[in-house]
Design an enzyme around this catalytic site. Structure first.
Site, PDB file in Angstrom:
ATOM      1  N   SER A   1      -1.619 -57.100  -0.264  1.00 12.37           N
ATOM      2  CA  SER A   1      -1.246 -55.685  -0.204  1.00 12.37           C
ATOM      3  C   SER A   1       0.150 -55.415  -0.734  1.00 12.37           C
ATOM      4  CB  SER A   1      -1.340 -55.190   1.237  1.00 12.37           C
ATOM      5  OG  SER A   1      -0.426 -55.902   2.062  1.00 12.37           O
TER       6      SER A   1
ATOM      7  N   HIS B   1       5.058 -66.952  -5.191  1.00 17.95           N
ATOM      8  CA  HIS B   1       6.081 -66.497  -4.244  1.00 17.95           C
ATOM      9  C   HIS B   1       7.459 -67.010  -4.662  1.00 17.95           C
ATOM     10  CE1 HIS B   1       4.170 -64.601  -0.595  1.00 17.95           C
ATOM     11  NE2 HIS B   1       3.101 -64.949  -1.294  1.00 17.95           N
TER      12      HIS B   1
ATOM     13  N   ARG C   1      11.297 -64.885  -5.909  1.00 22.25           N
ATOM     14  CA  ARG C   1      12.528 -64.950  -5.119  1.00 22.25           C
ATOM     15  C   ARG C   1      13.733 -65.279  -5.992  1.00 22.25           C
ATOM     16  NH1 ARG C   1       9.134 -68.107  -1.488  1.00 22.25           N
ATOM     17  NH2 ARG C   1      10.270 -69.986  -2.038  1.00 22.25           N
TER      18      ARG C   1
END
Length: 177
Positions: free
Chosen positions: A13, A52, A56
């Site tokens: 989401s 991920h 970052r």
């Protein structure tokens, strides 16, 4: 106690991205607390972890904490921002705990929060919006994560729901139970 934020929502989401945005906006050094463990035999999982990592900033410190979350929070430096991603994975890592041990783990986590001077951003998956899992372990996961999210929601400010690519501030829109 630092600011404690909860970001929750369904899979894919955008909740991790929103949490990362909040961490950047904090203006504090960010410590990314990853609850997932690597599995070189699972290429799809490794690809998710790499996605991920690519998002970052490289100057963020990353800690791999699959289990000892309370200790990590207690050891946090003041004037930092801890981004814990994700509580669903953390709960899954602890599914072998019996109910008494799990209750103690949860109590310890919640009791640690007021002692932490750092800002904390929790990312948590929403489960239980659909079919009841057919297997006991699935039901146990759903129930434990649901109870954890509800208890955190009572002490976090703000609480965000990320769904359909939109962010809703539940602290402004909702009424606590």
């Amino acid at each position: 106690m630092g600011k404690v934020i909860l970001v929750t929502g369904p899979a894919r989401s955008g909740k991790s991205e929103w949490a990362e945005t909040l961490a950047i906006k904090s203006g504090k050094p960010v410590v990314y607390v990853a609850t997932a463990t690597e599995n070189p035999e699972d290429t799809e999982w490794q690809q998710r972890l790499q996605e991920h990592q690519k998002r970052r900033p490289s100057h963020w410190v990353t800690l791999l904490v699959p289990v000892e979350l309370s200790t990590t929070l207690a050891d946090a430096q003041p004037n930092t921002c801890l981004l814990i991603d994700s509580l669903g994975t953390w709960v899954a890592n602890l599914l072998e705990q019996d109910e008494d041990t799990w209750r103690n783990t949860l109590t310890e986590l919640l009791a640690t929060l007021p002692l932490v001077a750092a800002n904390i951003i929790f990312v948590a998956e929403e489960t239980g919006w659909g079919v009841v899992p057919a297997y006991p372990l699935g039901r146990q996961f759903r129930d434990r994560l649901g109870c954890l999210v509800r208890q955190l929601g009572a002490v976090c400010e703000p609480v965000y729901l990320v769904t359909g690519g939109h962010v809703l501030n539940l602290s402004l829109l909702g009424t606590p139970l």
